[in-house]
Write an enzyme that holds these catalytic residues in place. Sequence first.
Site, PDB file in Angstrom:
ATOM      1  N   GLU A   3      35.270  26.348  51.096  1.00 46.37           N
ATOM      2  CA  GLU A   3      34.185  27.266  51.513  1.00 46.37           C
ATOM      3  C   GLU A   3      32.897  26.992  50.731  1.00 46.37           C
ATOM      4  O   GLU A   3      31.806  27.029  51.293  1.00 46.37           O
ATOM      5  CB  GLU A   3      34.629  28.721  51.325  1.00 46.37           C
ATOM      6  N   GLU A  42      45.179  29.423  52.462  1.00 49.83           N
ATOM      7  CA  GLU A  42      45.285  30.877  52.298  1.00 49.83           C
ATOM      8  C   GLU A  42      46.486  31.467  53.017  1.00 49.83           C
ATOM      9  O   GLU A  42      47.141  32.387  52.526  1.00 49.83           O
ATOM     10  CB  GLU A  42      44.011  31.568  52.818  1.00 49.83           C
ATOM     11  N   ALA A  59      40.041  29.506  45.103  1.00 50.12           N
ATOM     12  CA  ALA A  59      39.813  30.604  44.167  1.00 50.12           C
ATOM     13  C   ALA A  59      40.952  30.618  43.160  1.00 50.12           C
ATOM     14  O   ALA A  59      42.059  30.132  43.440  1.00 50.12           O
ATOM     15  CB  ALA A  59      39.758  31.922  44.931  1.00 50.12           C
TER      16      ALA A  59
END
Length: 256
Positions: free
Chosen positions: A110, A130, A64
């Site tokens: 993901e 993460e 992200a």
Amino acid sequence: MNKFIKAYSEDGVGVIQLDRPEVLNALNRGMVEEIVAQLESFDRNELIRVIVLKGNEKAFAAGADIEEMLEETSLSLELLNPFAEWDKISLIKKPILAAVNGFALGGGFELALHCDLIIASEDAKFGFPEVKLGVLPGAGGTQFLTKVMGVRKALEWIWLGEQMTADVAHHYGVINRIVAPELVEEETMRLAHQLAKQAPISLRLIKEAVHAAADLTLLEGKLLERKNFYLAFSSEDQKEGMRAFTEKRPPSFRGR
Ligand code: DAK
């Protein structure tokens, strides 16, 4: 007009290319919205039978967009519920193939895990960094990886946040095939075109039944499979497939 992806089709295969090369295809909200809208459009399009998601030679997606995430608060996430967009990917009925070159990290991993098959280059790198950012996978990473690798291995990879080579990913069944970097796209398209020749209704009923196996008991899964089996018998393709066999000719499936 798309800003963050390119989309085109080729003989029944719809292709989505992530297109923010300057940030290794970091997934911002706009890009995820475009991907999902394009997936849904291909899913509705009768001429498309299989979907391919790809990045570029350096990255499928390096996660992200961290700059965008920096601005988020618990409340902005709760109010916008951006993960609902990701859930729509799991509702796509047609086969989705991911062609992975380079990095597939965090949300990029993901996104690949939301696909049905993953074809990767020898130098692809998968992982969940993460933990190093003080968060955890949020778009299904802990669930997808655990269902594939088991609890201990998933914990090890997600806790350490290290990058997994394609060989390791293949060993644990996370990806389907490994090929040379310059052949990733060719091999993915070859597989996609092969699938595009199969009976489309069979493909979607198989996808539903196989994915359900991860969540259902054996009996529930068998009942779903049976319902889909019965459903296949109301398709023209079932008649065509069986008739073609008896007439000793290749079938011509129309997805009806
Ligand atoms: N976000 C923003 N920019 C990124 C980026 C990212 N994830 N990854 C790379 N970039 C940018 C770099 O900042 C750099 O920009 P400039 O400096 O050139 O302006 C450019 O892309 C090239 O990157 P590098 O120079 O770092 O390239 P290297 O080859 O040296 O390194 C790398 C490649 C992949 C190891 C490194 O770029 C890296 O560590 N990237 C970050 C990996 C990462 O931590 N990803 C985020 C994980 S967290 C959500 C849904 C999903 C998620 C969260 C919320 N919602 C729906 C709310 C998922 C979360 C994550 O993915």
